[in-house]
Design a protein around this motif. Structure first.
Motif, mmCIF file in Angstrom:
data_model
loop_
_atom_site.group_PDB
_atom_site.id
_atom_site.type_symbol
_atom_site.label_atom_id
_atom_site.label_comp_id
_atom_site.label_asym_id
_atom_site.label_seq_id
_atom_site.Cartn_x
_atom_site.Cartn_y
_atom_site.Cartn_z
ATOM 1 N N ILE A 132 0.864 -1.185 0.000
ATOM 2 C CA ILE A 132 0.000 0.000 0.000
ATOM 3 C C ILE A 132 0.897 1.230 0.000
ATOM 4 O O ILE A 132 1.788 1.359 0.847
ATOM 5 N N ILE A 133 0.665 2.118 -0.946
ATOM 6 C CA ILE A 133 1.393 3.377 -0.965
ATOM 7 C C ILE A 133 0.715 4.288 0.055
ATOM 8 O O ILE A 133 -0.469 4.619 -0.081
ATOM 9 N N GLN A 134 1.485 4.667 1.071
ATOM 10 C CA GLN A 134 0.923 5.526 2.109
ATOM 11 C C GLN A 134 1.132 6.999 1.759
ATOM 12 O O GLN A 134 0.216 7.802 1.902
ATOM 13 N N LEU A 135 2.338 7.345 1.314
ATOM 14 C CA LEU A 135 2.652 8.738 0.998
ATOM 15 C C LEU A 135 3.382 8.848 -0.334
ATOM 16 O O LEU A 135 4.213 8.000 -0.654
ATOM 17 N N ARG A 136 3.077 9.901 -1.064
ATOM 18 C CA ARG A 136 3.884 10.260 -2.233
ATOM 19 C C ARG A 136 4.781 11.388 -1.768
ATOM 20 O O ARG A 136 4.299 12.458 -1.376
ATOM 21 N N LEU A 137 6.089 11.142 -1.775
ATOM 22 C CA LEU A 137 7.059 12.093 -1.241
ATOM 23 C C LEU A 137 7.595 13.059 -2.291
ATOM 24 O O LEU A 137 8.207 14.064 -1.951
#
Length: 168
Positions: A132-137
C-alpha cells in the motif's frame, strides 16, 4: 507530501523518470553501430584488394626470377619485384588490422547501446512487493537527487496492532 493509501501489486509501475536524453544517446549509439558495420565492410573489401595485389606481386616476382635465370632480366628488376611483394604483404597485414579495429568499434558501440538500454530500463520504479502506498514524497516533474525518495510503500503483511485494554 500527499497521503494516498493506494494498493499496488509487485512489479507494478509506480514512477518513471524522463528518459528522452538517454533515448537520444541510445539512438546515436545505434547509429554508431551501423557506421562501424559499414567501416567493417569497407575494411574487409580493402583486405581482398590488398590480397589480390599481393598475389599479383608474388606472380610477377616468380616470372622475373624465371627471366633472370634465363638471362633476360636484371638483378635490379628482381629487387624491385621483391620490394613490391614485401609492400603487398605489409599492406595485407595493415588491412587486416583495420578489420580488427572495425570489429572492436562495433563491439564498443554495441556495449554503449546495451548500457543505455539498461539505464533506460532502470528509470522505471516498480513495486518490489504487494503493498500500500501511504505517501507520495515527490511530485511529478520534481527533480530528485541520487537516492531521493519517491513513495512510502507499506507491506501489509508486516503490520501489527497492539490491543489496548482498559484497566478498571
Amino acid at each position: 507530501r500527499r497521503v494516498l493509501f493506494r494498493s499496488v501489486l509487485k512489479g507494478q509501475l509506480l514512477a518513471r523518470m524522463d528518459t528522452r536524453t538517454l533515448e537520444a544517446q541510445r539512438a546515436q549509439a545505434e547509429a554508431e553501430v551501423l557506421r562501424a558495420k559499414e567501416n567493417l565492410a569497407a575494411a574487409e573489401a580493402n583486405v581482398q584488394l590488398r590480397q589480390s595485389e599481393q598475389l599479383l606481386a608474388h606472380q610477377e616476382l616468380k616470372r622475373t626470377q624465371e627471366l633472370y635465370k634465363r638471362g633476360f632480366a636484371s638483378g635490379q628488376l628482381i629487387d624491385q619485384q621483391q620490394a613490391r611483394q614485401n609492400t603487398g604483404n605489409a599492406a595485407v597485414v595493415a588491412a587486416q588490422a583495420q578489420v580488427n579495429s572495425a570489429k572492436a568499434a562495433i563491439g564498443a558501440a554495441q556495449a554503449q547501446v546495451a548500457q543505455l538500454t539498461s539505464e533506460i530500463d532502470d528509470s522505471s520504479l516498480r513495486a518490489p512487493i504487494d503493498g500500500i502506498i501511504q505517501l507520495r514524497l515527490a511530485e511529478p516533474g520534481e527533480v530528485l537527487g541520487a537516492g531521493g525518495r519517491v513513495l512510502l510503500l507499506i507491506d501489509p503483511e508486516d503490520q501489527y496492532m497492539k490491543d489496548r485494554k482498559s484497566v478498571v
